[in-house]
Write a protein that holds these residues in place. Sequence first.
Motif, PDB file in Angstrom:
ATOM      1  N   ALA A   4     -37.934  53.830 -32.227  1.00  0.00           N
ATOM      2  CA  ALA A   4     -39.191  53.480 -31.555  1.00  0.00           C
ATOM      3  C   ALA A   4     -39.229  54.030 -30.140  1.00  0.00           C
ATOM      4  O   ALA A   4     -40.226  54.644 -29.730  1.00  0.00           O
ATOM      5  CB  ALA A   4     -39.363  51.956 -31.533  1.00  0.00           C
ATOM      6  N   ASN A   5     -38.162  53.842 -29.385  1.00  0.00           N
ATOM      7  CA  ASN A   5     -38.117  54.322 -27.999  1.00  0.00           C
ATOM      8  C   ASN A   5     -38.228  55.840 -27.927  1.00  0.00           C
ATOM      9  O   ASN A   5     -38.906  56.376 -27.054  1.00  0.00           O
ATOM     10  CB  ASN A   5     -36.841  53.850 -27.313  1.00  0.00           C
ATOM     11  CG  ASN A   5     -36.819  52.343 -27.132  1.00  0.00           C
ATOM     12  OD1 ASN A   5     -37.841  51.686 -27.141  1.00  0.00           O
ATOM     13  ND2 ASN A   5     -35.621  51.788 -26.989  1.00  0.00           N
ATOM     14  N   ALA A   6     -37.566  56.540 -28.836  1.00  0.00           N
ATOM     15  CA  ALA A   6     -37.626  58.008 -28.847  1.00  0.00           C
ATOM     16  C   ALA A   6     -39.047  58.488 -29.123  1.00  0.00           C
ATOM     17  O   ALA A   6     -39.551  59.400 -28.463  1.00  0.00           O
ATOM     18  CB  ALA A   6     -36.652  58.577 -29.886  1.00  0.00           C
ATOM     19  N   MET A   7     -39.713  57.864 -30.082  1.00  0.00           N
ATOM     20  CA  MET A   7     -41.072  58.286 -30.445  1.00  0.00           C
ATOM     21  C   MET A   7     -42.043  58.079 -29.283  1.00  0.00           C
ATOM     22  O   MET A   7     -42.823  58.976 -28.947  1.00  0.00           O
ATOM     23  CB  MET A   7     -41.542  57.524 -31.681  1.00  0.00           C
ATOM     24  CG  MET A   7     -40.735  57.857 -32.925  1.00  0.00           C
ATOM     25  SD  MET A   7     -41.298  56.942 -34.361  1.00  0.00           S
ATOM     26  CE  MET A   7     -42.378  58.185 -35.064  1.00  0.00           C
ATOM     27  N   VAL A   8     -41.991  56.915 -28.663  1.00  0.00           N
ATOM     28  CA  VAL A   8     -42.896  56.619 -27.552  1.00  0.00           C
ATOM     29  C   VAL A   8     -42.603  57.537 -26.364  1.00  0.00           C
ATOM     30  O   VAL A   8     -43.522  58.087 -25.749  1.00  0.00           O
ATOM     31  CB  VAL A   8     -42.796  55.124 -27.155  1.00  0.00           C
ATOM     32  CG1 VAL A   8     -43.496  54.857 -25.834  1.00  0.00           C
ATOM     33  CG2 VAL A   8     -43.384  54.243 -28.264  1.00  0.00           C
ATOM     34  N   ALA A   9     -41.325  57.743 -26.064  1.00  0.00           N
ATOM     35  CA  ALA A   9     -40.951  58.591 -24.918  1.00  0.00           C
ATOM     36  C   ALA A   9     -41.435  60.026 -25.112  1.00  0.00           C
ATOM     37  O   ALA A   9     -41.978  60.637 -24.181  1.00  0.00           O
ATOM     38  CB  ALA A   9     -39.445  58.562 -24.697  1.00  0.00           C
ATOM     39  N   VAL A  10     -41.269  60.569 -26.295  1.00  0.00           N
ATOM     40  CA  VAL A  10     -41.726  61.940 -26.547  1.00  0.00           C
ATOM     41  C   VAL A  10     -43.239  62.019 -26.407  1.00  0.00           C
ATOM     42  O   VAL A  10     -43.764  62.923 -25.754  1.00  0.00           O
ATOM     43  CB  VAL A  10     -41.261  62.444 -27.933  1.00  0.00           C
ATOM     44  CG1 VAL A  10     -41.979  63.732 -28.315  1.00  0.00           C
ATOM     45  CG2 VAL A  10     -39.753  62.659 -27.949  1.00  0.00           C
ATOM     46  N   ILE A  45     -50.731  59.776 -20.413  1.00  0.00           N
ATOM     47  CA  ILE A  45     -50.594  59.409 -21.821  1.00  0.00           C
ATOM     48  C   ILE A  45     -49.899  58.057 -21.906  1.00  0.00           C
ATOM     49  O   ILE A  45     -48.938  57.797 -21.185  1.00  0.00           O
ATOM     50  CB  ILE A  45     -49.751  60.453 -22.581  1.00  0.00           C
ATOM     51  CG1 ILE A  45     -50.389  61.834 -22.477  1.00  0.00           C
ATOM     52  CG2 ILE A  45     -49.564  60.042 -24.039  1.00  0.00           C
ATOM     53  CD1 ILE A  45     -49.495  62.957 -22.952  1.00  0.00           C
ATOM     54  N   LYS A  46     -50.381  57.235 -22.810  1.00  0.00           N
ATOM     55  CA  LYS A  46     -49.718  55.968 -23.103  1.00  0.00           C
ATOM     56  C   LYS A  46     -49.574  55.880 -24.615  1.00  0.00           C
ATOM     57  O   LYS A  46     -50.497  56.254 -25.349  1.00  0.00           O
ATOM     58  CB  LYS A  46     -50.530  54.796 -22.554  1.00  0.00           C
ATOM     59  CG  LYS A  46     -49.762  53.497 -22.539  1.00  0.00           C
ATOM     60  CD  LYS A  46     -50.412  52.489 -21.618  1.00  0.00           C
ATOM     61  CE  LYS A  46     -49.545  51.240 -21.547  1.00  0.00           C
ATOM     62  NZ  LYS A  46     -50.114  50.223 -20.690  1.00  0.00           N
ATOM     63  N   ALA A  47     -48.422  55.405 -25.066  1.00  0.00           N
ATOM     64  CA  ALA A  47     -48.173  55.314 -26.508  1.00  0.00           C
ATOM     65  C   ALA A  47     -47.600  53.940 -26.850  1.00  0.00           C
ATOM     66  O   ALA A  47     -46.925  53.315 -26.037  1.00  0.00           O
ATOM     67  CB  ALA A  47     -47.216  56.417 -26.944  1.00  0.00           C
ATOM     68  N   TRP A  48     -47.894  53.506 -28.066  1.00  0.00           N
ATOM     69  CA  TRP A  48     -47.419  52.233 -28.589  1.00  0.00           C
ATOM     70  C   TRP A  48     -46.934  52.469 -30.012  1.00  0.00           C
ATOM     71  O   TRP A  48     -47.451  53.327 -30.717  1.00  0.00           O
ATOM     72  CB  TRP A  48     -48.536  51.203 -28.671  1.00  0.00           C
ATOM     73  CG  TRP A  48     -49.238  50.908 -27.402  1.00  0.00           C
ATOM     74  CD1 TRP A  48     -49.006  49.853 -26.551  1.00  0.00           C
ATOM     75  CD2 TRP A  48     -50.325  51.644 -26.812  1.00  0.00           C
ATOM     76  NE1 TRP A  48     -49.869  49.906 -25.486  1.00  0.00           N
ATOM     77  CE2 TRP A  48     -50.689  50.987 -25.623  1.00  0.00           C
ATOM     78  CE3 TRP A  48     -51.024  52.798 -27.171  1.00  0.00           C
ATOM     79  CZ2 TRP A  48     -51.712  51.444 -24.807  1.00  0.00           C
ATOM     80  CZ3 TRP A  48     -52.036  53.249 -26.354  1.00  0.00           C
ATOM     81  CH2 TRP A  48     -52.373  52.577 -25.189  1.00  0.00           C
ATOM     82  N   LEU A  49     -45.986  51.688 -30.432  1.00  0.00           N
ATOM     83  CA  LEU A  49     -45.570  51.701 -31.827  1.00  0.00           C
ATOM     84  C   LEU A  49     -46.098  50.427 -32.467  1.00  0.00           C
ATOM     85  O   LEU A  49     -45.916  49.333 -31.914  1.00  0.00           O
ATOM     86  CB  LEU A  49     -44.039  51.749 -31.924  1.00  0.00           C
ATOM     87  CG  LEU A  49     -43.527  52.325 -33.222  1.00  0.00           C
ATOM     88  CD1 LEU A  49     -43.831  53.816 -33.284  1.00  0.00           C
ATOM     89  CD2 LEU A  49     -42.043  52.117 -33.337  1.00  0.00           C
ATOM     90  N   ASP A  50     -46.789  50.557 -33.574  1.00  0.00           N
ATOM     91  CA  ASP A  50     -47.339  49.401 -34.269  1.00  0.00           C
ATOM     92  C   ASP A  50     -46.826  49.420 -35.702  1.00  0.00           C
ATOM     93  O   ASP A  50     -46.991  50.411 -36.411  1.00  0.00           O
ATOM     94  CB  ASP A  50     -48.867  49.443 -34.250  1.00  0.00           C
ATOM     95  CG  ASP A  50     -49.475  48.206 -34.884  1.00  0.00           C
ATOM     96  OD1 ASP A  50     -48.896  47.108 -34.738  1.00  0.00           O
ATOM     97  OD2 ASP A  50     -50.532  48.328 -35.531  1.00  0.00           O
TER      98      ASP A  50
END
Length: 166
Positions: free
Chosen positions: A97-103, A82-87
Amino acid sequence: MKLLAFLMMLFPVVCSAANAEYLKIYMMQPKNVILDKMDGVDDMDRYVKEIEVNINKKLSEITTASTSWGFLVIAVRDDGKIKAWLDTDDAVPPAVANAMVAVAENTKAFPVKSGAAVFSLGFGVDGAALPIDKMPFPNEWKKIAQCTNEDCAEHDAEAIVLKSWN
């Protein structure tokens, strides 16, 4: 004494824990393409619900005094990675932002048959609303696709995501 009472009333407002509300799910691929990549939507639904709950658990430990909005863009590859980005165009606090992407990246993925399934969750932190007619396209994607906001819509999200893993 009145000043102390006033300051105590403000304390919960100034030091409140962050909370995200999920306002919209965007499929970053045509509906038939994303559905062909999965055996139904139940596993994807489980994943989304799990990350929403776990993100809010993480955010309950973070204090913030500002509202913000954005998109948590998520790609699940056929190998389970899984890879996630915040836009966002808003100022999302780095801890949020870091918490959301890490989860998103550390929650067990749902099965994908081939390539990657790409979607995003539009969110508001502490009551923020999503702007109308905004679509996510993370900055990393813009670099890979060599596009700016207006000309990015025509690019294939899955192809960009798969390039981003290289």
